[in-house]
Scaffold this active site. Structure first.
Site, PDB file in Angstrom:
ATOM      1  N   PHE A 205      -9.213 -35.631 -14.100  1.00 26.65           N
ATOM      2  CA  PHE A 205      -9.368 -34.181 -14.003  1.00 26.65           C
ATOM      3  C   PHE A 205      -8.812 -33.685 -12.683  1.00 26.65           C
ATOM      4  O   PHE A 205      -9.097 -34.247 -11.622  1.00 26.65           O
ATOM      5  CB  PHE A 205     -10.852 -33.797 -14.110  1.00 26.65           C
ATOM      6  CG  PHE A 205     -11.116 -32.336 -13.817  1.00 26.65           C
ATOM      7  CD1 PHE A 205     -10.939 -31.378 -14.802  1.00 26.65           C
ATOM      8  CD2 PHE A 205     -11.531 -31.921 -12.554  1.00 26.65           C
ATOM      9  CE1 PHE A 205     -11.167 -30.029 -14.535  1.00 26.65           C
ATOM     10  CE2 PHE A 205     -11.771 -30.580 -12.274  1.00 26.65           C
ATOM     11  CZ  PHE A 205     -11.584 -29.634 -13.269  1.00 26.65           C
ATOM     12  N   GLY A 207      -8.754 -30.001 -10.648  1.00 25.97           N
ATOM     13  CA  GLY A 207      -9.233 -28.626 -10.716  1.00 25.97           C
ATOM     14  C   GLY A 207     -10.269 -28.338  -9.645  1.00 25.97           C
ATOM     15  O   GLY A 207     -10.278 -28.963  -8.579  1.00 25.97           O
ATOM     16  N   LEU A 228     -11.230 -37.763 -10.184  1.00 23.37           N
ATOM     17  CA  LEU A 228     -11.258 -36.327  -9.925  1.00 23.37           C
ATOM     18  C   LEU A 228     -10.416 -35.976  -8.705  1.00 23.37           C
ATOM     19  O   LEU A 228     -10.603 -36.538  -7.626  1.00 23.37           O
ATOM     20  CB  LEU A 228     -12.695 -35.854  -9.685  1.00 23.37           C
ATOM     21  CG  LEU A 228     -13.761 -36.319 -10.693  1.00 23.37           C
ATOM     22  CD1 LEU A 228     -15.132 -35.814 -10.269  1.00 23.37           C
ATOM     23  CD2 LEU A 228     -13.413 -35.843 -12.099  1.00 23.37           C
ATOM     24  N   GLU A 229      -9.499 -35.046  -8.864  1.00 24.73           N
ATOM     25  CA  GLU A 229      -8.721 -34.484  -7.758  1.00 24.73           C
ATOM     26  C   GLU A 229      -9.103 -33.008  -7.680  1.00 24.73           C
ATOM     27  O   GLU A 229      -8.718 -32.210  -8.539  1.00 24.73           O
ATOM     28  CB  GLU A 229      -7.223 -34.638  -8.018  1.00 24.73           C
ATOM     29  CG  GLU A 229      -6.358 -34.202  -6.868  1.00 24.73           C
ATOM     30  CD  GLU A 229      -6.010 -35.331  -5.905  1.00 24.73           C
ATOM     31  OE1 GLU A 229      -5.252 -35.087  -4.954  1.00 24.73           O
ATOM     32  OE2 GLU A 229      -6.495 -36.457  -6.111  1.00 24.73           O
ATOM     33  N   LEU A 230      -9.862 -32.650  -6.661  1.00 27.49           N
ATOM     34  CA  LEU A 230     -10.496 -31.326  -6.617  1.00 27.49           C
ATOM     35  C   LEU A 230      -9.887 -30.465  -5.520  1.00 27.49           C
ATOM     36  O   LEU A 230      -8.724 -30.601  -5.199  1.00 27.49           O
ATOM     37  CB  LEU A 230     -12.006 -31.494  -6.483  1.00 27.49           C
ATOM     38  CG  LEU A 230     -12.639 -32.448  -7.516  1.00 27.49           C
ATOM     39  CD1 LEU A 230     -14.135 -32.576  -7.290  1.00 27.49           C
ATOM     40  CD2 LEU A 230     -12.347 -31.985  -8.935  1.00 27.49           C
TER      41      LEU A 230
END
Length: 478
Positions: A205, A207, A228-230
């Protein structure tokens, strides 16, 4: 019946495209189809998988004009769309080159002379990718390509704000028999993404932190890995010895490329007091030279704000800063032109960490500049954030910059440059703090995330192991 979603054109403000989300039942059926295809895809071997992906590349080169037009309609910008397409092809070629060596099995002796070890890895059957709107093509495929080469099937849900690019991808994909059985795209909004997580074996993901938390919780409940890359609030530190001309040029690009709509954007700038005035005056002069890509695509470097919701956030951050005493030197407002939302490169001084523009992700072409008196203060200010994605340090020598960089809580730090991880993908990095979770999507680990390690421990002689029961003696408690 699933309700259609109207898609807004960021240049005109008109809703000129429609997508229809898949029902949970159809999505589940699609995932079952991909799982069946994955078995043959894995058996195809790495050479066969590379051949299929290269065939897709050639088919996409024939669709390049259509892909470019779709990306322009999705994002409203030209030069960055061309760069994005080139980066996609480069990423595909790079992984095809690296994968054979990275996916090799290994065999070796162990600390026990008569036990050999054979190490292999098997792919997760089905990988889900949920990608954002700022780089639609690149970020929908940056995880998909290594996953496919690892032997996984992949299903991608791109952002509902920028879905047009999928059509030319699928046109090319449907001409590649092996690949079309293991790669698919599904259109929809947040609920489609939530449904997707229920159907896959691993989720990637990219976002917001808020949505990333929800993804992580669902993945944990389903006992599947989540990568996760936030968000980011990347700092730049400019030391007294830095080359001001170099630093201002690098930071300007790192702050406003793609209109600042990048998690790798420089969003706060800390400059030594002795060079502060010279620095921001040069930055303002260079920012003034950048023009809006309006009314024609070729007119300038700064495209529209893609997301209408993001335009409101940028406006709120600017108003909050001005209300608390910040000084705007150029730009400074979100304006509507022919239905699209635009913001010129904006340099702000008299800022501090009471302002949203210094603490919350702005995701726009905004450059707040703040002086520091000591290196310790600069490091403290840079680390005063919930984010830790990347950063930049400028100094006379790389050694001096690295000394400061070693104290920063960030996964990738550009030295005497900015935003280098957007250009060079070889360096492995983790996201610190709330900027992400899981292994590096860069470097060798980028493909190894999609494999489950498997060990074969092989007895190499017919002798009894010394730790077995001694069957020649009478039974007794041990």
């Amino acid at each position: 019946m699933t309700k259609p979603i109207e898609v807004r054109n960021p240049r005109t403000g008109k809703f000129d495209y429609v997508i229809i989300p898949q029902s949970p039942k159809l999505l589940s059926q699609q995932c079952h189809r991909l799982r069946r295809g994955q078995i043959q895809w894995q058996e195809l071997g790495i050479d066969g998988r590379i051949e299929a992906l290269q065939q897709w590349k050639q088919a996409l080169l024939s669709e390049r004009d259509q892909l470019t037009e779709a990306l322009i309609n999705d994002t409203g910008r030209l030069s960055t769309s061309l760069l994005e397409i080139d980066s996609f092809f480069s990423t595909l070629d790079r992984w095809c080159h690296l994968a054979p060596q990275l996916l090799q099995d290994t065999a070796k002796n162990t600390s026990v002379p008569f036990i050999a070890l054979q190490q292999t890895a098997v792919p997760y059957p089905l990988v889900g990718v949920i990608s954002p709107w700022n780089f639609p093509l690149l970020l929908s495929t940056i995880d998909a390509i290594p996953a496919l080469l690892a032997g996984c099937a992949v299903i991608v849900k791109p952002s509902e704000l920028t879905p047009r690019f999928v059509a030319p991808l699928m046109t090319a994909l449907n001409t590649i028999p092996h690949l079309r059985e293991v790669l698919s795209f599904v259109e929809g909004a947040g609920q489609t993404g939530a449904n997707l997580i229920e159907c896959v074996d691993l989720i990637c993901f990219t976002g917001s932190v808020e949505t990333g938390r929800q993804v992580a919780v669902t993945a944990a409940n389903n006992f599947i890995p989540a990568f996760l890359e936030l968000g980011g609030k990347d700092p730049a530190i400019v030391l007294e010895s830095a080359d001001i001309d170099l630093a201002t040029s690098a930071i300007l690009w790192g702050s406003v490329v793609n209109t600042g709509q990048s998690c790798l954007s420089i969003e706060r700038i800390y400059v030594a007091e002795s060079i502060f005035a010279d620095f921001y005056h040069q930055l303002v002069a260079k920012a003034h030279k950048l023009q809006l890509a309006y009314p024609a695509l070729e007119n300038g470097e700064i495209g529209p704000i893609i997301s209408e919701k993001q335009a409101a956030i940028i406006r709120d951050h600017l108003q909050d800063a001005i209300a608390k005493g910040a000084v705007i030197h150029c730009g400074g407002k979100v304006e509507e032109l022919s239905g699209g939302w635009w913001c010129r490169p904006t340099v702000i001084t008299e800022v501090d960490h009471s302002m949203k523009v210094m603490t919350e992700e702005t995701f726009g072409p905004i450059m707040p500049v703040m002086p520091f008196s000591t290196v310790e203060e600069a490091v403290d200010l840079a680390n005063d954030s919930i984010y830790g994605l990347s950063a930049a340090v400028f100094a006379e020598s790389a050694e001096l910059a690295l000394e400061v960089a070693s104290q920063l809580d960030a996964g990738a730090i550009s030295i005497n440059d900015a935003g280098l991880t957007a250009i060079m993908h070889e360096g492995e990095k983790n996201a610190f703090k709330f900027s992400g979770l899981g292994g590096s999507r860069m470097g060798a680990d980028g493909i190894k995330r999609f494999l489950r390690k498997k060990a074969y421990l092989i007895k190499t002689n017919a002798s009894k192991d010394p730790w077995w029961f001694n069957e020649g003696e009478s039974s007794k408690d041990i």
